[in-house]
Design a protein around this motif. Structure first.
Motif, PDB file in Angstrom:
ATOM      1  N   GLU A  52       0.806  -1.223   0.000  1.00  0.00           N
ATOM      2  CA  GLU A  52       0.000   0.000   0.000  1.00  0.00           C
ATOM      3  C   GLU A  52       0.842   1.277   0.000  1.00  0.00           C
ATOM      4  OE1 GLU A  52      -0.179  -1.523   4.343  1.00  0.00           O
ATOM      5  OE2 GLU A  52       0.151  -2.303   2.326  1.00  0.00           O
TER       6      GLU A  52
ATOM      7  N   THR B 261      -2.834  -8.976   4.710  1.00  0.00           N
ATOM      8  CA  THR B 261      -1.935  -7.908   4.277  1.00  0.00           C
ATOM      9  C   THR B 261      -1.088  -8.390   3.110  1.00  0.00           C
ATOM     10  OG1 THR B 261      -0.010  -8.550   5.613  1.00  0.00           O
ATOM     11  CG2 THR B 261      -1.704  -7.243   6.719  1.00  0.00           C
TER      12      THR B 261
ATOM     13  N   TYR C 210       4.814  -8.260   3.230  1.00  0.00           N
ATOM     14  CA  TYR C 210       5.712  -7.109   3.296  1.00  0.00           C
ATOM     15  C   TYR C 210       7.162  -7.517   3.086  1.00  0.00           C
ATOM     16  CZ  TYR C 210       1.714  -4.493   5.076  1.00  0.00           C
ATOM     17  OH  TYR C 210       0.485  -3.885   5.203  1.00  0.00           O
TER      18      TYR C 210
ATOM     19  N   THR D 130       1.315   0.615  13.485  1.00  0.00           N
ATOM     20  CA  THR D 130       1.011   1.428  12.299  1.00  0.00           C
ATOM     21  C   THR D 130      -0.266   0.977  11.594  1.00  0.00           C
ATOM     22  OG1 THR D 130       2.339   0.047  10.791  1.00  0.00           O
ATOM     23  CG2 THR D 130       3.469   1.892  11.898  1.00  0.00           C
ATOM     24  N   ARG D 131      -0.703  -0.260  11.811  1.00  0.00           N
ATOM     25  CA  ARG D 131      -1.921  -0.785  11.204  1.00  0.00           C
ATOM     26  C   ARG D 131      -2.753  -1.490  12.281  1.00  0.00           C
ATOM     27  NH1 ARG D 131       1.116   1.274   7.813  1.00  0.00           N
ATOM     28  NH2 ARG D 131       1.468   0.582   5.647  1.00  0.00           N
TER      29      ARG D 131
ATOM     30  N   ASP E 105      -5.817  -1.504  13.178  1.00  0.00           N
ATOM     31  CA  ASP E 105      -7.100  -2.089  12.778  1.00  0.00           C
ATOM     32  C   ASP E 105      -6.904  -3.450  12.117  1.00  0.00           C
ATOM     33  OD1 ASP E 105      -5.757  -0.644  10.784  1.00  0.00           O
ATOM     34  OD2 ASP E 105      -7.562  -0.463   9.555  1.00  0.00           O
ATOM     35  N   ILE E 106      -5.838  -3.557  11.294  1.00  0.00           N
ATOM     36  CA  ILE E 106      -5.526  -4.839  10.652  1.00  0.00           C
ATOM     37  C   ILE E 106      -4.966  -5.822  11.673  1.00  0.00           C
ATOM     38  CG2 ILE E 106      -4.015  -5.970   8.961  1.00  0.00           C
ATOM     39  CD1 ILE E 106      -4.288  -3.475   7.225  1.00  0.00           C
ATOM     40  N   TYR E 107      -4.065  -5.336  12.527  1.00  0.00           N
ATOM     41  CA  TYR E 107      -3.446  -6.199  13.535  1.00  0.00           C
ATOM     42  C   TYR E 107      -4.510  -6.869  14.406  1.00  0.00           C
ATOM     43  CZ  TYR E 107      -0.328  -7.701  17.294  1.00  0.00           C
ATOM     44  OH  TYR E 107       0.357  -8.455  18.224  1.00  0.00           O
TER      45      TYR E 107
ATOM     46  N   LEU F 296       3.507  -3.562  12.558  1.00  0.00           N
ATOM     47  CA  LEU F 296       2.123  -3.760  12.154  1.00  0.00           C
ATOM     48  C   LEU F 296       1.167  -3.396  13.290  1.00  0.00           C
ATOM     49  CD1 LEU F 296       0.637  -4.807   9.615  1.00  0.00           C
ATOM     50  CD2 LEU F 296       0.567  -7.051  10.695  1.00  0.00           C
TER      51      LEU F 296
END
Length: 447
Positions: free
Chosen positions: A39, A92, A95, A143-144, A146-148, A140
């Motif tokens: 992203e 995700t 990465y 910084t993310r 909601d995804i974590y 993760l």
């Protein structure tokens, strides 16, 4: 035909290899898959494409009437994680371990958990940002978030491929012990920072080296737990060689494994690119690394340009002792600042113009590289073993192997032509033969 199937997933090539009961290769299929971006626009493996590739190849193999698959295992590159949601779908991108780690977040981590050197010594992992997959999890989480929060299970890449094959979700020692900053080599458990962050709750259960039976219809297939590729390449040597040795696994990186020395790292070693690995059984391996292949290719390109010769001229250069006797300027590396046994920044350029020919320059390039490698080997207890095995691309380079033998006159030095060491290690590990011997395929190097 009864075969063992190994999925060997590299950054460049994805392949499967089929071995017969004598560990001879029956079939190999390799393919290069296009990358995508995450992203943030950073290039990375296309996890959706890789997933479909593995599933399709495995389905084809299971349905192929030529083969009776008795066992399967996986070897894949490390420092890469796949995060699964409640439906076991990746949440995700995969990465890239070269993705930059935010400086502010790094400062937050060390402000919370203390001295970087102490943490690196405890985890056997030099601080390398996203190359430490534990730091990937920390990144993760913050910084993310909601995804974590949606992650049900996180798997290292070898174990994700295994999950695609068998439906079994596990963690294995070779992936956890591969410069992840997750594992405490003092406590032989997840490090305290991992537990305080709750990261260990996202990771699949750790299972000691073993195997299980995967059911495909009414057929039982023996399966391993997946292996980190570098650790897999060490397995054939550990099975066949009985006396203590160091393995030089050469390529873009030269990684030097001493599985007979598992002492805690010192800060001196840590600063010079040493780290700890784990064997599949969970015992320690001391390793050092050198950006040898990258440096070689960079300097070869300079030599070829200066002397106006073909880019692959070096492949036909034969060892010449007389060339090495000449007094020449010192070698300075261009690609090793911040890594390898000489962490100090280098501002000088190696002077190719001092040489009369491309052949002479190439000899002294390899002398410079093998002298640096000698220092790297001394960091992992080379004098505590009797033998050195050279594996990978440089094992076929006569000048390289002769110089290593010359630098270590009290050791037996062997070059091996084992092009599928990684795949073979994964096959051996799942099938566990009583004996395995490939020593007739090696050659001893004279100094």
């Amino acid at each position: 035909m009864k075969v063992t199937a190994v999925f060997d997933i590299g950054r460049t090539n994805k392949k499967y290899v089929l071995f017969d009961e004598k560990y001879q290769i029956i079939e190999e299929f390799a393919e290069s898959l296009p990358e995508t971006t995450d992203e943030d626009g950073f290039p990375t493996e296309d996890i959706e494409l890789l997933t479909h590739w593995v599933q399709n190849r495995w389905s084809d193999l299971l349905q192929n009437p030529k083969y009776d698959i008795k066992a399967v295992n996986v070897a894949a590159y490390g420092a890469s994680l796949v995060h699964l949601d409640g439906a076991n779908k990746p949440l995700t991108p995969l990465y890239n371990y070269l993705k930059p780690f935010p400086e502010a977040l790094l400062a937050q981590f060390y402000n919370t958990y203390g001295d970087p050197t102490r943490l690196s010594l405890q985890t056997g992992s030099p601080a390398m940002g996203m190359l430490n997959s534990g730091m990937h999890m920390y990144w993760l989480k913050y910084t993310r978030p909601d995804i974590y929060s949606q992650i049900v299970t996180t798997l290292h890449l070898p174990q994700y491929i295994l999950y695609l094959l068998t439906g079994r979700k596990v963690s294995d020692y070779t992936s956890l012990g591969c410069h992840t900053a997750l594992w405490s080599f003092e406590m032989w458990d997840y490090h305290d920072w991992v537990k305080q962050e709750g990261i260990h709750k996202k990771l699949a259960p750790v299972l000691a080296s073993s195997s299980f039976i995967y059911r495909h219809g009414d057929k039982g297939i023996q399966s391993g737990f997946g292996l980190h590729d570098s650790s897999s390449a060490l397995i054939p040597y550990r099975m066949a060689v009985k006396k203590p040795f160091v393995l030089l696994s050469t390529g873009t990186w030269c990684i030097n494994f001493n599985s007979f020395a598992s002492k805690p790292l010192t800060s001196y070693q840590l600063e010079r690119d040493c780290m700890n690995y784990l064997t599949p059984e969970g015992s320690g391996v001391t390793a050092s690394r050198l950006f040898l292949g990258r440096e070689h290719d960079f300097q070869v390109a300079r030599i070829a340009e200066y002397f106006r010769v073909a880019p692959d001229f070096y492949k036909s250069v034969a060892f010449n002792e007389e060339i090495l006797k000449a007094d020449t300027p010192p070698f300075y590396s261009a690609c090793m600042t911040g890594n390898g046994p000489f962490p100090e920044a280098n501002t000088q350029e190696w002077q190719i113009s001092a040489f009369a020919s491309a052949e002479a320059a190439y000899h002294h390039l390899l002398k410079g590289l093998t002298d640096m490698l000698t220092v790297s080997l001394q960091l992992v207890g080379i004098n505590e073993v009797q033998a050195i095995y050279i594996d990978g691309g440089f094992a076929r380079n006569e000048i390289f192997t002769r110089l290593i033998a010359r630098n270590f006159p009290n050791h037996s030095v062997y070059a091996t032509d084992l092009p599928y060491a990684t795949s073979l290690g994964a096959a051996l590990h799942v099938t566990r033969p009583q004996t395995f011997d490939f020593l007739n395929e090696i050659r001893e190097i004279e100094s």
